[in-house]
Design an enzyme around this catalytic site. Structure first.
Site, short mmCIF file in Angstrom:
data_model
loop_
_atom_site.label_atom_id
_atom_site.label_comp_id
_atom_site.label_asym_id
_atom_site.label_seq_id
_atom_site.Cartn_x
_atom_site.Cartn_y
_atom_site.Cartn_z
N ASP A 1 0.82 -1.20 0.00
CA ASP A 1 0.00 0.00 0.00
C ASP A 1 0.86 1.25 0.00
OD1 ASP A 1 -2.85 1.05 2.03
OD2 ASP A 1 -2.41 1.22 -0.11
N ASP B 1 -9.86 -1.33 3.27
CA ASP B 1 -9.36 -1.05 4.60
C ASP B 1 -10.23 -1.69 5.66
OD1 ASP B 1 -8.65 2.17 3.34
OD2 ASP B 1 -7.25 0.52 3.68
#
Lengths: 255, 477
Positions: free
Chosen positions: B192, B398
């Site tokens: 990420d 997330d």
């Protein structure tokens, strides 16, 4: 002792916290974030204490004494650090309030922030020391420890959790007020009371000690509550010199 | 009596933390109910375990190595699919993308949801027959797909379905073996960072492309509080964001040297301002179905001549958005006066991630652009737009990974769950603050996941014995 018992223990430990949360904190998002932030800070201090003392546990019974003293010392230091952070946050909030033409923080706001901070500490304490033990309590049996044959472990832990929750919550109110107004008596009162309550829990190590230990913890909590109540009463009562502070006056109004 | 500052600050953060917490709570409950302690869960064969299938008898080194390999492979697959999706988007196969996303959402809700429901039925011995169950499941899944992708529905429904999708995917991931789960989480967090902050990150390129073309990227994003009803000018709007129809979806303000992309800022028409082509629009940034990482770098656009941007929030609690406030105070200039035009803060979208089989979503927040240069105060004072909804958006990926972490922690003990929960929420708060400060796209995973992993191992190895020892001796502090 089945789900009912488990839920009952959880409510004993956390019921007042829950109602405090719903009445004071839930309507203000900033206070919710304060609760989470201070819970996290308490957790970090707990992990620091655990790292320090992990090597010595499980150990002899007398190791609890230096352990408690150092741990309470660490937590009071964290409380002072939290106070420094709070000053910065308060400054920031006041600046923001000025920018958006809202009133500055008044006494009740500060008390609410103090309650939220203390509640974060208290809830973290209750959750880690009491709630995490309660998982077996939802099952079919119960559990007694050797030194306390009068009450199940879960019940004692629930009451102690309740006592310490109230203690943490309201000692934060006292501490904020004392540090803001530089009142030495109250500044000393908080760590001393915390230490006393902790050392008194060592009574539980004696056989049958929990009969005395639980009420003593609750008495400490009540004393703290009374002192905090008196402080808040003085600050916000009708005879208070700071009464003007309570009104949220718009900066341009003539109230 | 004026409302105090305390009542409004922090509202959007709480509105994001709440669904994250609910998703985590649901996953913990599911894990706690369906995988009782001591039971051996047969690991499912997934793409995450292509290389190494963990067996309990392997040595620690083998498990670590195998888990590490699994993580690397998984990240590579995600990266490849992200590029594939970028390619599809580049060649304007949008219909294909939308169909694919709808299909994968349907699969998640119907198949994974069905599996979980069957397990629950077995566990609680609920008397229900196959036909009723089938009908209910098909309906549930269909409504979910429509609510999330195609139609404007009551926001609670859309949000609820997004949380359910995140929960199902996370629960599915918790069935992976332990070491593989941890290495997977860490690999995804590292990836990420790279995908968002590195110049060749696929998400960056995707967003850049979307911005230059002024198109939406269909994806799954949880939006905290959309304000205005969506209107559908051309292609149907994506996911849960409700943005008004504007001539342009993204604002193009030139290419500032340090960031390539402009923030798409949504604005509502509620303030009655004239919307011209310089106005901004919310980006319905979502994740394209598929293994895809999208990161958005955002930039504050210049204000239109009309001056104040912003939208009025439906919610009554927000007069000054938190992140707006943070930015404004840090920048030292006046935030938009909420009495005139009630703005709140969306953050700009940091990262959105997509996953084919699992439809992960990422943190996409719309940032309220705040220019931190004092010189450009006048230029930017009016300019910083806000999302239409004024609310934060968080990608569903997330949700999934946070819940996976907490679900895996739940498999050990509830104490680790509480510690990891606090760590994740703390990390999320820190990410949002960094977003407000740095004003560039931030990945949502790294801080939370790393804090969560650190806290998990610290709690499990060090704090748990400490606390249990004290508590069983009834010594508290």
């Amino acid at each position: 002792m089945t789900e009912v018992g488990g839920t009952g223990y959880a409510l004993i430990a956390l019921g007042p916290a829950f109602s405090l949360f719903l009445t004071v904190i839930a309507s203000k998002p900033f206070l919710i974030l304060t609760v989470l932030g201070s819970a996290m800070m308490w957790l970090v201090s707990l992990i620091a204490c655990a790292i320090l003392w992990r090597a010595f546990l499980p150990g002899a019974v007398w190791t609890f004494l230096p352990l408690l003293i150092t741990v309470v010392g660490i937590q009071e230091a964290v409380r002072l650090y939290y106070w420094c952070l709070y000053l910065k946050v308060e400054h920031f909030l006041n600046k923001l309030a000025a920018k958006v033409s809202k009133p500055q923080l008044v006494a009740t706001d500060k008390i609410q922030i103090a309650i939220a901070s203390g509640l974060g500490h208290g809830i973290a304490h209750s959750v880690f020391f009491c709630l995490s033990l309660l998982t077996p309590a939802f099952g079919p049996a119960t559990y007694y420890i050797d030194s306390c044959v009068h009450m199940p472990l879960f019940l004692v832990a629930a009451f102690m959790g309740l006592g310490f929750l109230l203690l943490h919550t309201f000692s934060m109110v006292i501490a904020f007020n004392a540090l803001a107004g530089d009142k030495h008596f109250h500044q000393l009162f908080v760590p001393v009371m915390h230490l006393c309550a902790s050392l008194l829990t060592m009574v539980n190590l004696l056989p049958g000690g929990c009969i005395a230990g639980v009420p003593m913890t609750l008495i400490c909590a009540v004393v703290t509550l009374a002192v905090a109540g008196k402080i808040v009463w003085d600050k916000t009562g009708t005879g208070s010199a700071e009464l003007g502070n309570l009104q949220r006056v718009h900066s341009s109004s003539s109230l | 009596m004026e409302k105090a500052i305390l009542e409004s600050v922090g509202g959007e953060i709480v509105s994001i933390v709440t669904p994250v917490s609910i998703c985590m709570l649901l996953v913990v409950l599911l894990v706690h109910t369906l995988t009782p302690h001591g039971s051996v869960v047969a690991p499912i064969a997934t793409v995450a375990m292509m290389v190494y299938s963990e067996k309990p008898n392997d040595s620690l080194f083998e498990k670590l190595r195998g888990g590490f390999l699994n993580g690397i492979i998984f990240v590579c697959i995600v990266m490849i699919v992200t590029f594939v999706l970028f390619g599809l988007f580049y060649f304007r196969f949008t219909k294909c993308l939308r169909v694919y996303m709808g299909f994968s959402a349907f699969m998640v809700l119907a198949w994974m949801g069905g599996t979980v429901m069957v397990e629950l039925i077995q566990f609680f011995s609920i008397p229900i027959d196959v036909i009723t169950f089938g009908i209910c499941l098909i309906n549930f899944a269909s409504v979910g797909v429509i609510a999330v992708f195609f139609c404007q529905m009551p926001i609670v429904l859309t949000q609820g379905y997004l949380v359910v999708i995140g929960m199902l995917v996370a629960f599915w991931f918790t069935k992976l073996p332990e070491w593989t789960t941890w290495t997977l989480l860490i690999s995804m967090a590292v990836y990420d960072i790279m995908a968002v902050l590195a110049p060749v990150g696929p998400l960056k390129m995707l967003l850049e492309l979307a911005m230059t073309r002024d198109e939406e990227i269909p994806a799954l994003i949880y939006e905290a509080r959309p304000v205005l009803p969506r209107q559908m000018p051309g292609p149907p709007p994506t996911s849960s964001s409700s943005t008004t129809v504007q001539p342009r979806r993204w604002s193009h303000l030139g290419a500032p040297p340090h960031s390539l992309l402009n923030i798409a800022i949504g604005r509502g028409n509620s303030a009655g301002l004239n919307v011209d082509s310089d106005n901004f629009q919310t980006s319905n940034l979502g994740t394209v179905g598929g293994h895809e990482l999208m990161n958005f770098v955002t930039e504050p656009p210049i204000a239109p001549e009309a001056g104040l941007l912003g939208s009025r929030l439906v919610s009554s609690t927000e007069d000054a958005g938190t992140l707006n406030s943070v930015s404004s105070v840090l920048a030292g200039h006046q935030p938009i006066d909420p009495n005139v035009d009630e703005d709140t803060v969306p953050l700009v979208n940091p990262g959105t991630r997509n996953m084919a089989a699992v439809d992960r979503m990422e943190l996409g927040t719309q940032m309220q652009p705040r220019d931190l240069d004092e010189d450009e105060l006048e230029r930017n004072d009016e300019g910083f737009g806000l999302g239409v909804s004024g609310a934060l958006k968080l990608g569903l990926g997330d949700f999934v990974f946070y819940s996976v972490l907490v679900g895996r922690a739940a498999m050990y003990d509830l104490m680790t769950v509480y510690a990891c929960y606090l760590a994740i929420v703390g990390g999320l708060g820190a990410t949002l603050i960094l977003l407000a400060v740095w004003r560039r796209a931030m990945p949502a995973l790294p801080i939370s996941i790393s804090l969560g992993v650190v806290f998990y191992f610290l709690t499990r190895l060090i704090m748990d014995p400490f606390v249990v020892d004290l508590a069983t001796h009834l010594v508290f502090f």
